[in-house]
Write an enzyme that holds these catalytic residues in place. Structure first.
Site, mmCIF file in Angstrom:
data_model
loop_
_atom_site.group_PDB
_atom_site.id
_atom_site.type_symbol
_atom_site.label_atom_id
_atom_site.label_comp_id
_atom_site.label_asym_id
_atom_site.label_seq_id
_atom_site.Cartn_x
_atom_site.Cartn_y
_atom_site.Cartn_z
ATOM 1 N N SER A 151 0.799 -1.239 0.000
ATOM 2 C CA SER A 151 0.000 0.000 0.000
ATOM 3 C C SER A 151 0.825 1.279 0.000
ATOM 4 O O SER A 151 0.254 2.365 -0.141
ATOM 5 C CB SER A 151 -0.951 0.011 1.197
ATOM 6 O OG SER A 151 -1.989 -0.897 0.972
ATOM 7 N N LYS A 206 0.407 3.488 -2.899
ATOM 8 C CA LYS A 206 -0.751 4.384 -3.018
ATOM 9 C C LYS A 206 -0.377 5.863 -2.957
ATOM 10 O O LYS A 206 -1.123 6.700 -3.453
ATOM 11 C CB LYS A 206 -1.789 4.031 -1.940
ATOM 12 C CG LYS A 206 -2.384 2.626 -2.119
ATOM 13 C CD LYS A 206 -3.229 2.194 -0.918
ATOM 14 C CE LYS A 206 -3.757 0.771 -1.064
ATOM 15 N NZ LYS A 206 -4.460 0.298 0.153
ATOM 16 N N TYR A 233 -3.879 -2.695 -10.045
ATOM 17 C CA TYR A 233 -3.696 -2.448 -8.610
ATOM 18 C C TYR A 233 -2.797 -3.517 -7.963
ATOM 19 O O TYR A 233 -1.884 -3.201 -7.195
ATOM 20 C CB TYR A 233 -5.083 -2.406 -7.942
ATOM 21 C CG TYR A 233 -5.067 -2.366 -6.441
ATOM 22 C CD1 TYR A 233 -4.836 -1.183 -5.751
ATOM 23 C CD2 TYR A 233 -5.284 -3.539 -5.700
ATOM 24 C CE1 TYR A 233 -4.821 -1.162 -4.360
ATOM 25 C CE2 TYR A 233 -5.276 -3.519 -4.314
ATOM 26 C CZ TYR A 233 -5.039 -2.335 -3.641
ATOM 27 O OH TYR A 233 -5.016 -2.320 -2.281
ATOM 28 N N TYR A 282 -4.611 3.744 8.159
ATOM 29 C CA TYR A 282 -5.989 3.251 8.298
ATOM 30 C C TYR A 282 -6.549 3.571 9.687
ATOM 31 O O TYR A 282 -6.395 4.701 10.156
ATOM 32 C CB TYR A 282 -6.061 1.732 8.003
ATOM 33 C CG TYR A 282 -5.239 1.371 6.791
ATOM 34 C CD1 TYR A 282 -5.604 1.837 5.537
ATOM 35 C CD2 TYR A 282 -4.061 0.631 6.886
ATOM 36 C CE1 TYR A 282 -4.828 1.560 4.421
ATOM 37 C CE2 TYR A 282 -3.289 0.346 5.776
ATOM 38 C CZ TYR A 282 -3.681 0.819 4.549
ATOM 39 O OH TYR A 282 -2.923 0.545 3.458
ATOM 40 N N VAL A 296 1.203 -3.719 3.832
ATOM 41 C CA VAL A 296 1.185 -5.029 4.504
ATOM 42 C C VAL A 296 2.434 -5.868 4.231
ATOM 43 O O VAL A 296 2.584 -6.939 4.809
ATOM 44 C CB VAL A 296 -0.079 -5.880 4.194
ATOM 45 C CG1 VAL A 296 -1.316 -5.276 4.803
ATOM 46 C CG2 VAL A 296 -0.240 -6.121 2.715
HETATM 47 N N1 GLN Z 1 -2.320 -5.366 -1.853
HETATM 48 C C1 GLN Z 1 -2.830 -5.244 -0.508
HETATM 49 C C2 GLN Z 1 -4.327 -5.402 -0.487
HETATM 50 O O1 GLN Z 1 -4.980 -4.886 -1.334
HETATM 51 C C3 GLN Z 1 -2.430 -3.912 0.034
HETATM 52 C C4 GLN Z 1 -2.961 -3.678 1.430
HETATM 53 C C5 GLN Z 1 -2.001 -2.924 2.303
HETATM 54 O O2 GLN Z 1 -0.800 -2.881 2.080
HETATM 55 N N2 GLN Z 1 -2.534 -2.393 3.385
HETATM 56 O O3 GLN Z 1 -4.867 -6.058 0.359
#
Ligand code: GLN
Length: 303
Positions: free
Chosen positions: A63, A66, A190, A238, A256
């Site tokens: 993520s 992003k 994505y 988050y 993650v």
């Molecule tokens: N590719 C992961 C997902 O969509 C990214 C989530 C993350 O890093 N928080 O679940």
């Protein structure tokens, strides 16, 4: 203490921790990453890098991608983006579907999965998935001043095969007319953006495009840098964003894969990697390490 001494001290502290969190197991390729990995790098505005531990080992940025796609989407459509995505903390898990129905398919912010899927969909308006990913990787390589940055296809495939939650989110967005492309197409892009691999050193260097330091080449407008940082501090972790802001006092974006990109406006960019996560999906020791660093270097944005 010098920055290098602070990093050495943090490395020693972190190597003594027994509780290292849990690696993300819902993406099978990430489940096999060694929990004992730990890297930390600080890139100063002038490009000088201080690092410790596994700072040169590439990991899945997930993520953290992003922040880069948000910068590209804002560059393409400007404030029109905010007609399709909000700018408020969600207070929910990164992959939650709950709020999306209440709020008629407008995700709370561009960093939760639903919001990031819309951001990727925006980028796809003017390019094919291959072009969009090539543009993203070029942007990151340019920001890092390093051409040795790639997408790990096995990680992208692994997520595609198990990403039922993200497919549910994408179809839900589509049902509210907030996804212009087929869910398979937007999610294919994505999953690949999330599967970009970078080391802490590369990520810290790339993150300098978000610190608005004087004398540096500007990749995006300074006003946009300020706004992306505002979103990082309010939404970058988050439902753990408030806690991170309270403890660290700096904008950050977690993934993650166990990485966190942290900005010290005007001064430096920090990347940390420890694959073990908290139940909220943020790196456990990564946050502790940057908390120590921010305190010892006196880098909080709150003075
Ligand atoms: N590719 C992961 C997902 O969509 C990214 C989530 C993350 O890093 N928080 O679940």
């Amino acid at each position: 203490m010098s920055i290098q001494e602070i990093l050495d001290h943090i490395h020693l502290e972190m190597s003594r921790r027994d509780n290292r969190g849990q690696v993300a197991s819902y993406i099978p390729e990430l489940a096999s990453v060694d929990l004992n990995r730990f890297g930390l790098a600080v890139a100063m505005a002038d490009g000088q890098v201080y690092s410790v531990g596994d700072a040169d080992v590439p990991f899945s940025i997930q993520s953290i991608s992003k922040v880069f796609t948000l910068a590209l989407a804002l560059g393409k459509v400007g404030n029109k983006l905010w007609e399709r995505v909000g700018r408020e903390p969600s207070g929910n898990a990164f992959n939650s579907i709950l709020q999306l129905e209440h709020e008629q398919g407008i995700p709370r912010n561009p960093f939760i999965n639903a919001g990031a899927i819309v951001v990727t969909d925006v980028i796809l308006a003017s390019s094919s998935p291959a072009e969009a990913l090539a543009e993203l990787v070029s942007f990151i390589r340019y920001a890092a001043d390093d051409s040795n940055i790639y997408i790990n296809d096995a990680v992208a495939l692994s997520e595609k095969q198990t990403g039922h939650r993200n497919f549910a989110l994408a179809h839900f967005l589509r049902s509210f007319d907030n996804l212009d492309h087929a869910p398979e197409l937007t999610l294919g892009t994505y999953f690949h953006q999330c599967a970009i691999e970078m080391s802490c050193r590369q990520l810290a260097l790339a993150g300098r495009f978000l610190i608005n330091a004087s004398g540096m080449p500007q990749l995006i407008a300074p006003g946009r840098v300020r706004r992306i940082n505002a979103l990082m501090i309010t939404c970058g972790h988050y439902d753990g964003s408030g806690d991170f802001a309270y403890r660290v006092g700096l904008p950050g974006k977690s993934g993650v894969g166990g990485g966190i990109l942290v900005t010290v406006p005007g001064k430096a960019s920090i990347a940390v990697w420890s694959p073990g996560l908290t139940p909220l999906g943020n790196s456990l020791l990564g946050a502790e390490a940057v908390q120590m660093l921010a305190q010892q270097a006196e880098w909080s944005i709150f003075g």
